[in-house]
Design a protein around this motif. Structure first.
Motif, short mmCIF file in Angstrom:
data_model
loop_
_atom_site.label_atom_id
_atom_site.label_comp_id
_atom_site.label_asym_id
_atom_site.label_seq_id
_atom_site.Cartn_x
_atom_site.Cartn_y
_atom_site.Cartn_z
N TYR A 87 80.43 47.25 -2.22
CA TYR A 87 79.50 47.28 -1.08
C TYR A 87 79.87 46.27 0.00
O TYR A 87 79.97 45.07 -0.30
N PRO A 88 80.01 46.71 1.22
CA PRO A 88 80.10 45.74 2.32
C PRO A 88 78.68 45.30 2.73
O PRO A 88 77.69 45.85 2.22
N PRO A 89 78.56 44.34 3.65
CA PRO A 89 77.22 43.95 4.10
C PRO A 89 76.44 45.14 4.67
O PRO A 89 77.05 46.08 5.20
N MET A 90 75.13 45.07 4.58
CA MET A 90 74.29 46.20 4.97
C MET A 90 74.54 46.66 6.40
O MET A 90 74.59 47.85 6.69
N ALA A 91 74.71 45.73 7.32
CA ALA A 91 74.86 46.10 8.74
C ALA A 91 76.28 46.47 9.13
O ALA A 91 76.53 46.91 10.25
N GLY A 92 77.22 46.27 8.19
CA GLY A 92 78.64 46.52 8.51
C GLY A 92 79.42 45.23 8.40
O GLY A 92 78.85 44.14 8.48
N VAL A 93 80.75 45.34 8.24
CA VAL A 93 81.56 44.13 8.06
C VAL A 93 81.65 43.38 9.39
O VAL A 93 81.68 43.98 10.47
N ALA A 94 81.71 42.05 9.30
CA ALA A 94 81.71 41.24 10.51
C ALA A 94 82.88 41.56 11.46
O ALA A 94 82.67 41.68 12.67
N PRO A 95 84.13 41.72 10.94
CA PRO A 95 85.22 41.97 11.90
C PRO A 95 85.01 43.24 12.72
O PRO A 95 85.36 43.29 13.90
N LEU A 96 84.39 44.26 12.13
CA LEU A 96 84.17 45.48 12.90
C LEU A 96 83.05 45.27 13.93
O LEU A 96 83.16 45.66 15.09
N ARG A 97 81.99 44.60 13.50
CA ARG A 97 80.90 44.34 14.47
C ARG A 97 81.41 43.47 15.61
O ARG A 97 81.02 43.65 16.77
N ILE A 142 73.98 44.93 16.23
CA ILE A 142 74.99 45.98 16.02
C ILE A 142 74.93 46.42 14.56
O ILE A 142 74.99 45.57 13.66
N THR A 143 74.81 47.73 14.33
CA THR A 143 74.77 48.26 12.97
C THR A 143 75.78 49.39 12.82
O THR A 143 75.78 50.32 13.64
N VAL A 144 76.61 49.29 11.81
CA VAL A 144 77.60 50.35 11.54
C VAL A 144 76.90 51.43 10.70
O VAL A 144 76.17 51.12 9.75
N THR A 145 77.12 52.70 11.09
CA THR A 145 76.41 53.80 10.44
C THR A 145 77.38 54.86 9.90
O THR A 145 78.55 54.87 10.27
N ALA A 146 76.84 55.72 9.06
CA ALA A 146 77.66 56.81 8.48
C ALA A 146 77.68 57.98 9.45
O ALA A 146 77.08 59.03 9.23
N LYS A 205 65.51 48.51 8.80
CA LYS A 205 64.55 48.76 7.71
C LYS A 205 64.73 50.18 7.19
O LYS A 205 64.62 50.44 5.99
N VAL A 206 64.99 51.10 8.12
CA VAL A 206 65.18 52.50 7.71
C VAL A 206 66.60 52.68 7.17
O VAL A 206 66.80 53.28 6.11
N HIS A 207 67.56 52.13 7.88
CA HIS A 207 68.98 52.28 7.51
C HIS A 207 69.23 51.83 6.07
O HIS A 207 69.94 52.48 5.30
N GLN A 208 68.62 50.71 5.68
CA GLN A 208 68.94 50.16 4.35
C GLN A 208 68.43 51.04 3.21
O GLN A 208 68.94 50.97 2.10
N PHE A 209 67.43 51.89 3.52
CA PHE A 209 66.95 52.79 2.47
C PHE A 209 67.40 54.22 2.68
O PHE A 209 66.99 55.13 1.97
N ASN A 210 68.22 54.39 3.69
CA ASN A 210 68.76 55.71 3.97
C ASN A 210 70.17 55.77 3.40
O ASN A 210 70.48 56.57 2.51
N VAL A 211 71.06 54.89 3.88
CA VAL A 211 72.40 54.82 3.30
C VAL A 211 72.72 53.43 2.74
O VAL A 211 73.71 53.28 2.05
N PHE A 212 71.92 52.43 3.11
CA PHE A 212 72.12 51.02 2.81
C PHE A 212 73.34 50.48 3.57
O PHE A 212 73.24 49.57 4.38
N THR A 213 74.52 51.04 3.32
CA THR A 213 75.71 50.55 4.01
C THR A 213 76.75 51.67 4.05
O THR A 213 76.50 52.75 3.54
#
Ligand code: PMP
Ligand code: GLN
Length: 381
Positions: free
Chosen positions: A59-69, A90-94, A255-263
């Motif tokens: 698992y990477p961090p919930m919001a996405g890896v720091a270098p990409l953000r 900034i949030t990385v999504t699927a 709040k929604v993202h973390q229970f939708n895909v988490f990361t």
């Protein structure tokens, strides 16, 4: 057991899946679903393999890896002079589809109204419906498909929660202008309306500049801004994108993202971060790259009975076929696929209620050999 009542009684399989399947069944050249038939940049693939081998498989961090953000923050600052905080904005999504769904789920409650523009990308209305929201559809009229701001003003009321805009626009290729952004600012000023910008084709623009919501401080403060790496780096199958939003909006989004895909898939994120640092010119070159494809494809259709509408952005080209026959567009798309060997998308699939403008959509994100082979078949129709 009796099946529970459907949450989406009016929804079938997406038109993109239907047309791609039909293309495969009949061996047609597939200019329907929007995806490139050429490969992604070699360095990006090499970095993906590298990070998998190097162990980025948990698992990477919930919001996405720091270098990409960080790479996203730098890119958005350079392009739009917009400064998003790497930690909180900034949030990385699927994929963009998930970002859009999550943004809608974040702010739309039962009874809220959402303004959308039709032709409308197929995922918006089901996402609104699932939240109990009500879509207020503004029709963009051919041939220009430009927004009519008086109609938007008339649609706004105290229940309006969200306006969703998509520029460059799929399927019409229309690009919103600075004047559009000024009108939008005027309409939402002194309201609590949230904006959702679907900007997945931000780099694929032939009549620029791209008017991102991020570019305007007044709009940015109330906006979710979504882009997709799928379109920019020829990796639609990786399903990776991001959402920018001010900290308060992002906190609710997560709040929604973390229970939708988490990361989101870990090695892809690291590979994209490396690639964006190593080849910043790649994305900037996309407009020229796709402009050449658009022009090549349009030349292929010169002398055919298709009438081409303007395409100022995206990798789509609309065409009128009334000189060929008077079929409804869904029937025409099937006929062209099965009988003539080129698969396309009927524009009515983007119209709530199925309004038929007699238009079909071609995807020109293809090698010249594919476009030339399609051109030969289409000139003979
Ligand atoms: N919005 C628009 C306008 C699109 O055309 C697409 C995909 N073609 C998406 C969203 C979804 O992007 P993704 O594949 O990253 O989910
Ligand atoms: N957005 C792509 C298109 O417009 C398809 C994405 C999908 O198949 N869901 O063709």
């Amino acid at each position: 057991m009796k099946l529970f009542p459907s949450r989406l009684p009016n929804v079938g399989t997406t038109i993109f899946t239907v047309m791609s399947r039909l293309a495969n069944e009949h061996g047609a050249i597939n200019l329907s679903q929007g995806f490139p038939d050429f490969s992604s940049p070699a360095l990006l693939l090499e970095r993906m393999t590298h990070h998998m081998q190097a162990g980025a498989n948990q698992y990477p961090p919930m919001a996405g890896v720091a270098p990409l953000r960080e790479a996203i923050a730098d890119k958005v600052a350079a392009l739009y002079d917009a400064h998003y905080d790497v930690e909180s904005e900034i949030t990385v999504t699927a994929g963009a589809t998930q970002a859009i769904f999550t943004a809608i789920a974040t702010c739309v409650r039962p009874g809220d109204e959402v303004i959308v523009f039709a032709p409308v990308y197929d995922s918006y209305l089901p996402a609104i419906e699932l939240q109990g929201g009500l879509a207020r559809v503004i029709n963009l009229q051919p041939p220009g498909f430009r927004p009519d701001w008086q109609q938007v003003a008339a649609a706004i009321n105290p229940r309006t929660r969200l306006i969703i805009l998509n520029t460059p626009h799929n399927p019409t290729g229309t690009v919103w202008t600075a004047d559009d952004m000024r009108e939008l600012s005027r309409l939402v000023r002194n309201t609590d309306i949230v904006l959702l910008g679907d900007e997945v084709y931000e780099y694929i623009i032939f009549s620029g500049p791209h008017e991102s919501l991020a570019r305007y401080a007044e709009l940015r403060e109330r906006s979710f801004v979504v882009s997709s790496f799928g379109k920019t780096f020829h990796i639609t199958g990786w399903k990776i994108a991001y959402c920018l939003a001010p900290a308060a909006l992002t906190a609710e989004f997560r709040k929604v993202h973390q229970f939708n895909v988490f990361t989101v898939h870990h090695p892809s994120q690291l590979a994209l971060a490396d690639f964006m640092r190593a080849e910043p010119e790649f994305a900037a070159g996309l407009a020229g790259f796709y402009r050449a494809k658009r022009d090549f494809f349009r030349q292929q259709l010169a002398g055919s009975r298709f009438e081409l509408l303007p395409s100022d952005g995206t990798y789509f080209q609309l065409a009128r076929y009334e000189k060929i026959n008077a079929m409804p567009d869904t029937e025409f798309a099937r006929w062209l696929t099965i009988e003539k060997g080129v698969a396309v998308v009927p524009v009515s699939a983007f119209m709530p209620g199925g309004t038929d403008h007699g238009l079909i959509r071609f995807c020109f994100a293809k090698n010249e050999t594919t476009l030339a082979a399609a051109g030969e078949k289409l000139r003979a129709v």
